[in-house]
Design an enzyme around this catalytic site. Structure first.
Site, PDB file in Angstrom:
ATOM      1  N   TYR A 142       0.807  -1.216   0.000  1.00 11.89           N
ATOM      2  CA  TYR A 142       0.000   0.000   0.000  1.00 11.89           C
ATOM      3  C   TYR A 142       0.845   1.272   0.000  1.00 11.89           C
ATOM      4  O   TYR A 142       0.332   2.348  -0.240  1.00 11.89           O
ATOM      5  CB  TYR A 142      -0.903   0.038   1.247  1.00 11.89           C
ATOM      6  CG  TYR A 142      -2.138  -0.811   1.141  1.00 11.89           C
ATOM      7  CD1 TYR A 142      -2.048  -2.191   1.094  1.00 11.89           C
ATOM      8  CD2 TYR A 142      -3.401  -0.228   1.089  1.00 11.89           C
ATOM      9  CE1 TYR A 142      -3.179  -2.974   1.001  1.00 11.89           C
ATOM     10  CE2 TYR A 142      -4.535  -1.001   0.998  1.00 11.89           C
ATOM     11  CZ  TYR A 142      -4.426  -2.375   0.946  1.00 11.89           C
ATOM     12  OH  TYR A 142      -5.558  -3.143   0.857  1.00 11.89           O
ATOM     13  N   LYS A 193       3.334 -14.916   4.211  1.00  8.58           N
ATOM     14  CA  LYS A 193       3.615 -15.803   3.079  1.00  8.58           C
ATOM     15  C   LYS A 193       5.126 -15.941   3.046  1.00  8.58           C
ATOM     16  O   LYS A 193       5.790 -15.535   2.077  1.00  8.58           O
ATOM     17  CB  LYS A 193       3.027 -15.183   1.792  1.00  8.58           C
ATOM     18  CG  LYS A 193       3.187 -16.014   0.557  1.00  8.58           C
ATOM     19  CD  LYS A 193       2.174 -17.153   0.426  1.00  8.58           C
ATOM     20  CE  LYS A 193       2.454 -17.976  -0.807  1.00  8.58           C
ATOM     21  NZ  LYS A 193       1.616 -19.182  -0.918  1.00  8.58           N
ATOM     22  N   ASP A 226      -2.479 -18.300   2.330  1.00 12.34           N
ATOM     23  CA  ASP A 226      -3.409 -19.131   1.548  1.00 12.34           C
ATOM     24  C   ASP A 226      -4.098 -20.163   2.443  1.00 12.34           C
ATOM     25  O   ASP A 226      -5.321 -20.310   2.435  1.00 12.34           O
ATOM     26  CB  ASP A 226      -2.709 -19.782   0.331  1.00 12.34           C
ATOM     27  CG  ASP A 226      -1.358 -20.393   0.640  1.00 12.34           C
ATOM     28  OD1 ASP A 226      -0.852 -20.244   1.778  1.00 12.34           O
ATOM     29  OD2 ASP A 226      -0.780 -21.044  -0.263  1.00 12.34           O
ATOM     30  N   ASP A 250      -6.284  -6.873   4.681  1.00 14.89           N
ATOM     31  CA  ASP A 250      -7.440  -6.358   3.934  1.00 14.89           C
ATOM     32  C   ASP A 250      -8.304  -7.522   3.470  1.00 14.89           C
ATOM     33  O   ASP A 250      -9.523  -7.539   3.663  1.00 14.89           O
ATOM     34  CB  ASP A 250      -6.939  -5.552   2.725  1.00 14.89           C
ATOM     35  CG  ASP A 250      -8.085  -5.078   1.848  1.00 14.89           C
ATOM     36  OD1 ASP A 250      -9.087  -4.590   2.407  1.00 14.89           O
ATOM     37  OD2 ASP A 250      -7.976  -5.201   0.614  1.00 14.89           O
ATOM     38  N   ASP A 254     -12.339  -9.056   5.004  1.00 19.25           N
ATOM     39  CA  ASP A 254     -13.604  -9.218   4.270  1.00 19.25           C
ATOM     40  C   ASP A 254     -14.117 -10.649   4.471  1.00 19.25           C
ATOM     41  O   ASP A 254     -15.307 -10.876   4.667  1.00 19.25           O
ATOM     42  CB  ASP A 254     -13.417  -8.932   2.767  1.00 19.25           C
ATOM     43  CG  ASP A 254     -13.751  -7.477   2.393  1.00 19.25           C
ATOM     44  OD1 ASP A 254     -13.683  -6.589   3.275  1.00 19.25           O
ATOM     45  OD2 ASP A 254     -14.080  -7.221   1.211  1.00 19.25           O
TER      46      ASP A 254
HETATM   47  C1  IPM Z   1     -10.522  -1.312   3.429  1.00 17.67           C
HETATM   48  C2  IPM Z   1     -10.528  -0.907   1.973  1.00 17.67           C
HETATM   49  C3  IPM Z   1      -9.308  -0.070   1.656  1.00 17.67           C
HETATM   50  C4  IPM Z   1      -8.081  -0.952   1.901  1.00 17.67           C
HETATM   51  C5  IPM Z   1      -9.246   0.527   0.248  1.00 17.67           C
HETATM   52  C6  IPM Z   1     -10.528   1.217  -0.139  1.00 17.67           C
HETATM   53  C7  IPM Z   1      -8.096   1.482   0.119  1.00 17.67           C
HETATM   54  O1  IPM Z   1     -10.616  -2.029   1.167  1.00 17.67           O
HETATM   55  O2  IPM Z   1     -10.538  -0.411   4.293  1.00 17.67           O
HETATM   56  O3  IPM Z   1     -10.537  -2.511   3.720  1.00 17.67           O
HETATM   57  O4  IPM Z   1      -7.675  -1.707   1.019  1.00 17.67           O
HETATM   58  O5  IPM Z   1      -7.535  -0.850   3.007  1.00 17.67           O
HETATM   59 MN    MN Z   2     -10.962  -3.871   2.258  1.00 15.49          MN
END
Ligand code: IPM
Ligand code: MN
Ligand code: NAD
Length: 352
Positions: A142, A193, A226, A250, A254
């Site tokens: 990032y 990793k 993974d 990140d 999710d």
């Molecule tokens: C998150 C988002 C951000 C990230 C993006 C929008 C820059 O996906 O906060 O999880 O990747 O950190």
């Molecule tokens: Mn995200």
């Protein structure tokens, strides 16, 4: 216990469902402030894709300087529909969200994942899920170290170099050990990793081992990223605290949202643990253009981000009230039956 202080909050609602979920988080924060006897002074900031289209500002130095004066920031989501070409992907994300995280040195990206009774998990046997991801917030791929050479030729080169500093990795891993040592299970897993990303992997592993020696009470674990996605699906109980790199964190948060009943439940704290800059609290999710404007977005992630914010600024009783109310609402009301504002109202009704 009551607290008579005034909390000076910046509110960046953003795009898509951002304003919808932040409105509910603000209502809940106001209600809990009334109950606990403190005051919240809120300043809205218009930032994001819509703001950029209208004004040309992504995030100016002047706005950044004003934001810096707040005790904390409540953030919704920014960004356009990833399927639309109106705004090139990445401009708003990098120049607003990442710029804030970097400028305010939010090196800890804290993402709790808890399966609330009443939530609907796609796992057939979710069991009790309660872990927290300590994601690195300012480095890795990032960092913005990269670029394009020989653009438009067949020899075009595109790089995104993962930047990992000893200082950054150390303060991250130290924070994670400290957090793990305060939790009941006292478990900390490093996810990386190291079999392929050997340079960054060695830095992470070495510092992890060094700090582990200072925390003999913490049980340590390691998995490759993974395989970690398998364990998160098949055996999420394996995890208590996870520490990981920015990009891995990140992706798995999710997934963590999905297994615990939906990304609409997952909060995030962008923490500047040194206290030099305001920390920022937001849902893990984005602007969800596919459901924006339909009163369908779950505001609980934003509401729980508000609870993380209150705990961070030293109002743990107020934070607990919100988390307890969310737990009651989750257990008593099928989420699919409620719109965004009704979920907010149901939480307020349970704040006692
Ligand atoms: C998150 C988002 C951000 C990230 C993006 C929008 C820059 O996906 O906060 O999880 O990747 O950190
Ligand atoms: Mn995200
Ligand atoms: P997203 O998180 O916005 O949406 C992914 C899926 O989750 C969608 O199906 C969406 O409807 C659903 N969802 C998200 N939040 C929900 C909620 N509260 N309740 C119910 N369902 C919800 O991810 P995306 O579609 O990849 O990204 C959309 C935009 O948001 C992009 O521009 C992206 O860059 C940006 N983004 C911003 C942030 C942020 O501001 N922190 C985080 C992630 C993505």
């Amino acid at each position: 216990m009551t607290d008579t202080r005034t909390l000076n909050l910046a509110v960046i609602a953003g795009d898509g469902i951002g304003p919808e979920v932040v409105a509910q988080a603000e209502r809940v924060l106001d209600a809990v402030a009334d109950l606990e006897g403190f005051t919240i002074d809120k300043t809205p900031y218009s930032l994001g894709a819509e703001h950029w289209l209208q004004t040309g500002e992504t995030l100016s130095d002047e706005t950044l300087a004003r934001l810096k004066e707040h005790d904390a920031i409540l953030f919704g989501a920014v960004g356009a529909d990833p399927r639309s070409a109106e705004i090139p992907s990445g401009i708003i994300e990098r120049e607003v969200l990442l710029k804030l995280r970097f400028a305010f040195d939010h090196y800890i990206n804290l993402r709790p994942a808890r399966f609330y009774p009443g939530a609907v998990s796609p796992l057939s046997h979710p069991g009790e899920i309660d872990f927290i991801v300590v994601r690195e917030g300012t480095e890795g791929p990032y960092a913005g170290n990269g670029g394009v050479l020989r653009a438009g030729t067949e020899h075009e080169v595109a790089t995104e170099v993962s930047l990992n500093t000893a200082l950054g990795v150390e303060r991250l891993i130290r924070y994670a050990f400290q957090l793990a040592s305060t939790r009941e299970r006292k478990k900390l897993a490093l996810i990386h990793k190291t079999n392929v990303l050997v340079n960054a992997g060695q830095l992470y592993s070495r510092i992890f081992e060094e700090i582990a020696a200072e925390y003999p009470e913490v049980h340590t674990d390691y998995c490759h990223i993974d395989a970690a996605t398998i364990y998160l699906t098949n055996d999420p109980q394996r995890f208590d605290v996870i520490v990981t790199d920015n990009l891995f964190g990140d992706i798995i948060t999710d997934q963590a949202g999905a297994i615990t009943g939906g990304i609409g439940l997952a909060p995030c704290g962008n923490i500047n643990a040194s206290g030099e800059f305001p920390s920022m609290f937001e849902p893990v999710h984005g602007s969800a253009p596919d459901i924006a404007g339909q009163n369908k977005a779950n505001p609980i992630a934003a509401v729980l981000a508000g609870a993380l914010l209150l705990r961070h600024v030293g109002l743990p009783a107020a934070a607990q009230r919100i988390e307890d109310a969310v737990e009651h609402v989750m257990a008593s009301t099928p989420q699919t039956d409620l719109g965004t504002d009704e979920v907010g109202q149901a939480i307020i009704d349970r704040l006692t």
